[in-house]
Design a protein around this motif. Structure first.
Motif, PDB file in Angstrom:
ATOM      1  N   ASP A  58       9.375   8.753  -0.722  1.00 52.29           N
ATOM      2  CA  ASP A  58      10.438   9.463  -1.400  1.00 52.29           C
ATOM      3  C   ASP A  58      10.436   8.832  -2.710  1.00 52.29           C
ATOM      4  O   ASP A  58      11.314   9.377  -3.563  1.00 52.29           O
ATOM      5  CB  ASP A  58      11.761   9.227  -0.741  1.00 52.29           C
ATOM      6  N   ILE A  59       9.577   7.612  -3.228  1.00 52.94           N
ATOM      7  CA  ILE A  59       9.593   6.950  -4.713  1.00 52.94           C
ATOM      8  C   ILE A  59       9.591   8.167  -5.597  1.00 52.94           C
ATOM      9  O   ILE A  59      10.438   7.999  -6.453  1.00 52.94           O
ATOM     10  CB  ILE A  59       8.724   6.158  -4.694  1.00 52.94           C
ATOM     11  N   SER A  60       8.616   9.130  -5.847  1.00 49.64           N
ATOM     12  CA  SER A  60       8.409   9.827  -6.767  1.00 49.64           C
ATOM     13  C   SER A  60       9.547  10.946  -7.128  1.00 49.64           C
ATOM     14  O   SER A  60      10.101  11.144  -8.144  1.00 49.64           O
ATOM     15  CB  SER A  60       7.039  10.555  -6.784  1.00 49.64           C
ATOM     16  N   ALA A  61       9.940  11.422  -6.062  1.00 43.30           N
ATOM     17  CA  ALA A  61      11.079  12.285  -5.787  1.00 43.30           C
ATOM     18  C   ALA A  61      12.507  11.604  -6.478  1.00 43.30           C
ATOM     19  O   ALA A  61      13.162  12.290  -7.048  1.00 43.30           O
ATOM     20  CB  ALA A  61      11.484  12.964  -4.717  1.00 43.30           C
ATOM     21  N   TYR A  62      12.576  10.274  -6.089  1.00 42.35           N
ATOM     22  CA  TYR A  62      13.779   9.384  -6.380  1.00 42.35           C
ATOM     23  C   TYR A  62      13.738   9.277  -7.754  1.00 42.35           C
ATOM     24  O   TYR A  62      14.619   9.345  -8.562  1.00 42.35           O
ATOM     25  CB  TYR A  62      13.907   8.186  -5.624  1.00 42.35           C
ATOM     26  N   LEU A  63      12.455   9.050  -8.585  1.00 37.84           N
ATOM     27  CA  LEU A  63      12.303   8.727  -9.932  1.00 37.84           C
ATOM     28  C   LEU A  63      12.396   9.516 -10.681  1.00 37.84           C
ATOM     29  O   LEU A  63      13.214   9.721 -11.647  1.00 37.84           O
ATOM     30  CB  LEU A  63      11.032   8.022 -10.234  1.00 37.84           C
ATOM     31  N   ASP A 112       0.610  -1.205   0.043  1.00 37.71           N
ATOM     32  CA  ASP A 112      -0.062  -0.020   0.002  1.00 37.71           C
ATOM     33  C   ASP A 112       0.949   1.359   0.180  1.00 37.71           C
ATOM     34  O   ASP A 112       0.307   2.266  -0.614  1.00 37.71           O
ATOM     35  CB  ASP A 112      -0.677   0.027   1.306  1.00 37.71           C
ATOM     36  N   CYS A 113       1.898   1.174   0.852  1.00 40.39           N
ATOM     37  CA  CYS A 113       2.898   2.394   0.796  1.00 40.39           C
ATOM     38  C   CYS A 113       3.461   2.837  -0.600  1.00 40.39           C
ATOM     39  O   CYS A 113       3.687   3.876  -1.022  1.00 40.39           O
ATOM     40  CB  CYS A 113       4.101   1.965   1.826  1.00 40.39           C
ATOM     41  N   VAL A 114       3.938   1.666  -1.391  1.00 42.81           N
ATOM     42  CA  VAL A 114       4.228   1.705  -2.588  1.00 42.81           C
ATOM     43  C   VAL A 114       3.446   2.225  -3.532  1.00 42.81           C
ATOM     44  O   VAL A 114       3.582   3.391  -4.288  1.00 42.81           O
ATOM     45  CB  VAL A 114       5.205   0.392  -2.950  1.00 42.81           C
ATOM     46  N   ARG A 115       2.305   1.694  -3.662  1.00 42.27           N
ATOM     47  CA  ARG A 115       1.161   1.949  -4.758  1.00 42.27           C
ATOM     48  C   ARG A 115       0.680   3.402  -4.350  1.00 42.27           C
ATOM     49  O   ARG A 115       0.447   4.198  -5.139  1.00 42.27           O
ATOM     50  CB  ARG A 115      -0.043   1.171  -4.809  1.00 42.27           C
ATOM     51  N   ARG A 116       0.634   3.868  -3.126  1.00 40.12           N
ATOM     52  CA  ARG A 116       0.284   5.318  -2.990  1.00 40.12           C
ATOM     53  C   ARG A 116       1.205   6.185  -3.369  1.00 40.12           C
ATOM     54  O   ARG A 116       0.745   7.319  -3.870  1.00 40.12           O
ATOM     55  CB  ARG A 116      -0.099   5.451  -1.277  1.00 40.12           C
ATOM     56  N   ALA A 117       2.457   5.863  -3.264  1.00 38.19           N
ATOM     57  CA  ALA A 117       3.686   6.690  -3.592  1.00 38.19           C
ATOM     58  C   ALA A 117       3.625   6.919  -5.081  1.00 38.19           C
ATOM     59  O   ALA A 117       4.539   7.581  -5.698  1.00 38.19           O
ATOM     60  CB  ALA A 117       5.024   5.986  -2.889  1.00 38.19           C
ATOM     61  N   LEU A 118       3.110   5.983  -5.789  1.00 37.88           N
ATOM     62  CA  LEU A 118       2.880   5.959  -7.318  1.00 37.88           C
ATOM     63  C   LEU A 118       1.877   6.640  -7.994  1.00 37.88           C
ATOM     64  O   LEU A 118       1.627   6.581  -9.256  1.00 37.88           O
ATOM     65  CB  LEU A 118       3.403   4.484  -7.919  1.00 37.88           C
ATOM     66  N   ASP A 119       1.109   7.406  -7.012  1.00 36.82           N
ATOM     67  CA  ASP A 119      -0.003   8.101  -7.502  1.00 36.82           C
ATOM     68  C   ASP A 119       0.409   9.106  -8.713  1.00 36.82           C
ATOM     69  O   ASP A 119       1.191   9.832  -8.622  1.00 36.82           O
ATOM     70  CB  ASP A 119      -0.630   8.974  -6.462  1.00 36.82           C
ATOM     71  N   GLY A 120      -0.178   8.715  -9.741  1.00 39.41           N
ATOM     72  CA  GLY A 120      -0.039   9.859 -11.084  1.00 39.41           C
ATOM     73  C   GLY A 120       1.112   9.275 -11.829  1.00 39.41           C
ATOM     74  O   GLY A 120       1.750   9.978 -12.828  1.00 39.41           O
ATOM     75  N   LEU A 121       1.907   8.128 -11.603  1.00 39.87           N
ATOM     76  CA  LEU A 121       3.095   7.836 -12.165  1.00 39.87           C
ATOM     77  C   LEU A 121       2.459   6.241 -12.984  1.00 39.87           C
ATOM     78  O   LEU A 121       1.860   5.511 -12.575  1.00 39.87           O
ATOM     79  CB  LEU A 121       4.110   7.357 -11.212  1.00 39.87           C
ATOM     80  N   VAL A 161      14.814   4.577   1.231  1.00 37.97           N
ATOM     81  CA  VAL A 161      14.437   3.803   2.498  1.00 37.97           C
ATOM     82  C   VAL A 161      12.984   4.012   2.448  1.00 37.97           C
ATOM     83  O   VAL A 161      12.219   2.998   2.829  1.00 37.97           O
ATOM     84  CB  VAL A 161      15.041   4.420   3.525  1.00 37.97           C
ATOM     85  N   ARG A 162      12.231   5.199   2.222  1.00 34.08           N
ATOM     86  CA  ARG A 162      10.806   5.452   2.591  1.00 34.08           C
ATOM     87  C   ARG A 162      10.163   5.358   1.289  1.00 34.08           C
ATOM     88  O   ARG A 162      10.704   6.202   0.321  1.00 34.08           O
ATOM     89  CB  ARG A 162      10.638   6.778   3.498  1.00 34.08           C
ATOM     90  N   ALA A 163       9.017   4.880   1.231  1.00 33.71           N
ATOM     91  CA  ALA A 163       8.244   4.633   0.000  1.00 33.71           C
ATOM     92  C   ALA A 163       7.847   5.988  -0.436  1.00 33.71           C
ATOM     93  O   ALA A 163       7.553   6.496  -1.729  1.00 33.71           O
ATOM     94  CB  ALA A 163       6.908   3.791   0.214  1.00 33.71           C
TER      95      ALA A 163
END
Lengths: 396, 89
Positions: free
Chosen positions: A219-224, A132-141, A215-217
């Motif tokens: 931050d995924i969009s900023a990381y990508l 859930d943390c990962v898919r929420r972090a991918l909103d709009g991606l 480390v934290r989901a």
């Protein structure tokens, strides 16, 4: 909500794989969301769990599935990137230890948005809170999520155990036919998966290059977007909020010992051998709460490095507060009770705080071995001596 | 405020001869314990190491050794002191 409706245009999609996955389900009829699929799904689960069944009538799909994605390797479930009430309730329950070890999603490949062969692949564990943390972090991606079988354990813990590991990753890549789905050969693996996954072995065995994600989901969009992790994204913290969300689980761990103790005291109390009043119990209740809630919350501010010491100091403060509140004068009789409190309460708090080491983000095995060896026997002795004094004090 | 754990307990060790300076270990360390010195790995804040084993697992040259494990007293006590056994399911 498309909870139990078949998705449009999905019925013709049934592949032999899919049938193998769903045949048990077909036989037993509709399954409820969250129901585990059969072990037949292992290895090909990307098309198993949330996939449409070929039967007529209502079909149970997890309510976080938003249709399907056509790929060169077959259909892949598209998942929602906003969490629903049911997701949040599930996380809350897991935090309280309710059905925690069964809070999982089927391993396999999922997608968010409209991913294509060029879209990034993010790897995670099949603990639903992690997913859930990962898919929420991918909103709009537009991205792929590759979920590994970790038996419902989060990335970091599973990496420590080796289930979130090189072997599982390499076999999952093959099982979902990832080389057919994407044209690139890189994976974003959470940095905390590194205790279980050896990047060089993954490349050798699968041809995929591991890129260490944040480390934290969150931050995924900023990381990508940046294509790399900042230094801050690489560091594990243990903030007040991080610690606070863990306290319900600590409280839950008190349930069994409390029930056992109550069962032990019930008969003597009933027969009049013990005359415990509610007022006799709150000092002990306070010691439990100090160890399970207060110590985790106040952790960095309590003096000392060892968790057992921190807990003991907190318990000592509590026992002194109890003595003050109860107005126990330092004279014969109440001296027994006062000494008993000082021996029992800090020992209880210390033990509970020591148990919080496993939930923390910075304790080493060597350190825990050292403080466990140094503290556990004295704590037991202190507890036994204190209980003897307490009993003695009640008879005098 | 960051809490610090026990001093001088960590088993982390590096082998400068084996190290090729690739920096993989530095990247995966969640407590930023390691750093490069003259293109070779060096231990910075040793006491901050939690022995997760990420660096060791990701060193292709066997230049890092650490007794990796989970710093969990509950697991240790439940398993009778055997650090390889974890109490959680």
């Amino acid at each position: 909500m498309s909870l139990r409706k078949p998705l449009p245009g999905t019925r013709a999609q049934t592949s032999p794989l899919l049938e193998a996955c769903w045949s048990p389900v077909d036989r037993i009829g509709p399954v409820q969301p969250g129901t585990r699929t059969s072990s037949a799904c292992d290895g090909v689960a990307s098309r198993c769990a949330p996939a449409p069944a070929k039967t007529e009538g209502p079909v149970a799909l997890p309510d976080w599935v938003r249709g399907e994605l056509r790929t060169a390797a077959g259909s892949v479930p598209r998942v929602a990137t906003r969490l629903g009430l049911r997701d949040r309730l599930g996380s809350w329950k897991a935090r309280w230890g309710i059905g925690r070890m069964d809070f999982k999603v089927p391993p396999g490949l999922y997608g968010t948005g409209n991913p294509g062969p060029e879209s990034p692949v993010l790897v995670t564990a099949n603990y639903k809170m992690s997913f859930d943390c990962v898919r929420r972090a991918l909103d709009g991606l537009n991205a792929w999520i590759l979920v590994l079988e970790t038996n419902g354990v989060n990335v970091w813990c599973a990496a420590g155990k080796g289930t979130f590991g090189t072997r599982e990753l390499v076999s999952r890549i093959a099982a979902v036919k990832l080389p057919v789905v994407v044209s690139h050969r890189s994976l974003v693996v959470p940095q905390l998966g590194a205790p279980g996954i050896a990047a060089h072995d993954v490349r050798q065995q699968s041809g995929f290059t591991v890129r260490w994600g944040p480390v934290r989901a969150e931050d995924i969009s900023a990381y990508l977007a940046a294509g790399r992790a900042s230094e801050a994204m690489r560091i594990v913290n243990f903030t007040l909020m991080d610690r606070l969300v863990l306290t319900p689980m600590e409280l839950t761990s008190l349930k069994d010992p409390t029930i056992k103790l109550a069962a032990l005291l019930f008969l003597p109390q009933l027969l009049g051998w013990l005359t415990l009043k509610p007022a006799d119990l709150w000092p002990f209740l306070g010691a439990c709460l100090s160890g399970a809630v207060l110590a985790p919350v106040l952790l960095p501010w309590i003096p000392g490095r060892a968790f057992a010491l921190k807990g003991w100091l907190l318990g000592l403060a509590w026992s002194l507060a109890v003595i003050l509140v109860r107005g126990l004068e330092l004279k014969a009789g109440s001296l027994f009770t006062a000494s008993a409190y000082v021996l029992i309460l800090p020992a209880m708090t210390s033990y509970l705080t020591l148990n919080f080491t496993g939930a923390s983000t910075y304790t080493s095995l060597s350190g825990v071995i050292r403080e466990t060896k140094a503290w556990v026997s004295p704590l037991k002795f202190s507890l036994a001596a204190g209980l003897s004094l307490w009993a003695l004090g009640r008879f005098l | 405020m960051r809490a610090q754990y026990l001093k001088n307990v960590v088993t982390l060790a590096v082998d400068n001869q084996a190290c090729r300076g690739c920096g993989q270990c530095i990247e995966v360390c969640p407590h930023r314990v390691l750093r490069l010195e003259d293109k070779r790995i060096a231990i910075g804040d040793r006491d901050a190491c939690m022995e997760c084993g990420a660096c060791q697992r990701n060193c292709a040259f066997g230049a890092i050794s650490v007794r990796a494990g989970v710093g969990c007293a509950a697991a240790l006590l439940a398993s009778g002191g055997d650090p390889d056994h974890c109490a959680c399911a």
